[in-house]
Design a protein around this motif. Structure first.
Motif: not given
Lengths: 449, 449
Positions: B410-411, B104, B406, B87, B107-110, B66, B62-63
């Motif tokens: 994703f953050t 999500d 999230n 997803k 925002n459709n983040q995966c 990444r 994940s983020v």
């Protein structure tokens, strides 16, 4: 070797690592059951050395510890010939005046200040009476294979290695146990060690010129100062072992003699003359504060081969005075299990391991809590009201209402039950106050209606 | 060696113990800064071995992870060439029907399912491009003196010992870290390892005869069953790595093929055909369930000499998919500190050690909590209502209301802030419901007056 009914399996060869308080008591219990016991102690024979550094000099002996001493035939000697009874906490206010909070207003039970070295020496001396106990001093454990029941020691005097095999290995080697380190390699071993952010430093109030106590002897003296505190326990020679507990950061900030004296004049003014200005400075800057650690782990055993007891299994902070008492209680419980399972080690070790942690985890938490009680709560009105209420109900209903401190210190109720009891008492009091509050409101309402 | 402005102190010699995911990323970060890096890995080069046993085969990227991959120049390659986007959670009901809970909806983040071996190999391959990175495989750490910066390795192929010295030793050697064992000898080292009472066992859903996925690919599939669960993550070859999590006692109770099939028919009926009856039996009885451990410790460093990162510093249970991501984030944070303090190791290590634990302790707790969410709460109406509400407010107020999952996934908000946010959100919702509830009551009262 002749079989007898009590020991159908014959005598076991048992190696105890650590000849401190708990190791020595355990050796006596096992010797009385007819097993062959070898004690391996890292240090030299405590009876030949005047003082072991880095361990507190005196300890509070209470009922759990007394029960074990009684079982091994030493209670009377220790209590009558050596221990100094402490009837309560003697609280020192900032102005030097004091007041007493008795431990047991109802039955006048006390705890006893005993010297670590004297007690340890007495236990070792008692074990001299048993042919089936052998003691090896200056033996440092350097390797252990617990599954196989083998140990390797370094003889610290001759630098030789000694290999040892035993039916059972008991790790009674303290908070930094080498046996436990070996056990940690096992899968599924839960382990926590945590240092609290406070340290301690030992000072001393000597006997006066007549060789008498400078303060009333039969108390545990406390200077509670909120975030830190000082305590004093009496010694046989009429001196006091004084221990200052406070955050490491506070110790660090006192880095000159002037700062030290200013600190003591502000917070412990009455103690300066008792300790002596010069001795205070010497002892404070001569040592450095020691850390306080607690250890929780489980399981305590490896199959039918190895077991941890005492601080090796459950080191606690010293604030409930239960470290030694809990360790001695381990030995008593083990003795009952040896009886119950007729020396079947697999069953004995499994049951000890599966059940004992519930109580040792609890006393670990209670001891952490008690630091806050001793250094802070004890001075608050809310604490004193609760204590008075507890004592009152205890007086009225001694069979169903034993206050927490009393159940921990003066009974052998499992620690976890002591804690549960307290929770139940809290609920009852809350309920009573709610009912009283509501009744009062209703009364007031009708009175003014 | 020429000095340059960016590295006023010159290149440092850094030894990284462990060439797994986190060790390899850290090596790339340090190499990019111009330091001389040696990686010592216990196993042989993963690029020469098909499969490492005992580690999960795929992971959720994940983020946070990444960001690190981006910094070392591999994000695009991994995401585009290898990772399989997921997803949301695809929940399997008992009757085999499924529904999706998107990660999500806004925002459709995966998150991405990536193969551990592929990722590790890619990182090692990337490090081949750096002259200042040297890799030593088959090197097992047997002795460490962290204060002195010395290490002794046993070369497992030739049985030789190798002594190594470095300016900085980085322990990236996983949950059972040998570097950490050495660090435990330090005073004031807090340490907890705890095994949860559940274990896991890996199974496999192969690709179908056409070589395609047997289930919708872009999801993390979950069979939540209250006290236990099964999950599946997609692999590049269109197979699924299936992991069954449940209490050890449950694993133990399934001791015959009949019991296994009955158990799967009762709880995971739709999976039997996918896995294959024969393969299910083979894989279940061919392995034994692995334990799940978490580790919390601090400090992470020894002076300016040694540091723990990744699982060595903070092993977590796998239920938030954050183990690798948190480890990679360690590397990113360290890189910022190298920049901030211009390679001054004493400052870098101290700040990392003093601050990072707050977030790693938090993700450790969040991961434990998420097991309960995944295996149980996810099926409850209360969870789904809360999730819908969270998503709705997130939709309306994306800057001030990021749901917990999230923010973690994703953050790059610090984990401890994610948790604080959640507590704040709980309070707000409670307040809103109280106000709504009271208004409704008042409304009802006036309506019927």
């Amino acid at each position: 070797m002749a079989l007898n009914n009590e020991h159908a399996k014959g005598s076991l060869d048992i190696a105890i690592v650590g000849g401190g308080l708990v190791g020595s008591v355990e050796a006596l219990y096992l010797a009385k059951r007819g097993h062959n016991v070898r004690i391996y102690e890292y240090r030299e024979d405590i009876r030949k050395t005047p003082q072991v550094r880095g361990r507190s000099i005196n300890l509070a002996l209470s009922v759990r510890g007394r029960r074990a001493l009684k079982d091994v035939g030493l209670e009377q000697h220790i209590i009558e010939e050596h221990g100094i009874p402490m009837k309560g906490r003697r609280i020192h206010r900032l102005d030097g005046s004091t007041y007493v909070i008795p431990y047991d207003a109802r039955n006048n039970q006390c705890i006893y200040s005993v010297g670590r070295n004297y007690l340890n020496a007495s236990l070792l001396k008692e074990s001299d009476n048993y042919e089936n106990v052998t003691k090896y001093f200056n033996h440092k454990l350097i390797e252990a294979n617990l599954q196989k029941g083998t140990l390797t020691f370094l003889k610290t005097d001759t630098k030789e290695n000694v290999d040892v095999k035993a039916d059972l290995i008991i790790g009674a080697d303290g908070a930094f146990s080498a046996v436990r380190k070996s056990m940690m390699k096992q899968p599924l071993f839960d382990y926590t060690q945590k240092y609290i952010e406070h340290g301690y430093l030992e000072l001393c109030i000597p006997a006066d010129e007549q060789g008498s106590f400078q303060m009333p002897a039969n108390y545990l003296h406390i200077w509670p100062r909120g975030n830190f505190m000082m305590i004093a326990l009496p010694n046989q020679d009429c001196s006091w072992t004084v221990t200052l507990f406070m955050p490491f950061t506070s110790f660090k900030s006192i880095d000159t003699e002037d700062k030290l004296l200013a600190f003591f004049e502000k917070y412990f003014p009455d103690s300066i003359a008792l300790i002596g200005r010069k001795k205070l400075i010497e002892d404070f800057f001569g040592g450095s504060p020691s850390p306080l650690v607690f250890v929780k782990c489980r399981p305590y055993h490896v199959e039918d081969k190895a077991l941890l007891i005492g601080d090796a299994a459950h080191a606690v902070v010293p604030f409930y005075g239960q470290g030694m008492n809990a360790g001695f209680e381990d030995c008593t419980i083990l003795d009952h299990l040896f009886q119950k399972y007729n020396d079947d080690l697999a069953k004995i070790l499994l049951e000890f391991s599966d059940t004992r942690w519930i109580d040792t985890f609890e006393i670990c938490d209670l001891a952490l809590y008690n630091y806050i009680e001793m250094r802070d709560l004890v001075t608050r009105p809310s604490y004193r009201i609760r204590k008075a209420l507890d004592d009152l109900i205890y007086w009225l209903l001694p069979d169903i209402w034993v206050p927490l401190y009393n159940s921990v210190t003066f009974t052998t109720m499992p620690y976890s039950e002591c804690a549960k009891n307290r929770q139940w008492q809290n609920k009852v009091l809350k309920y009573i106050f709610t009912v009283l509050g509501v009744s009062t409101l209703v009364g007031v309402f009708y009175a003014f209606k």
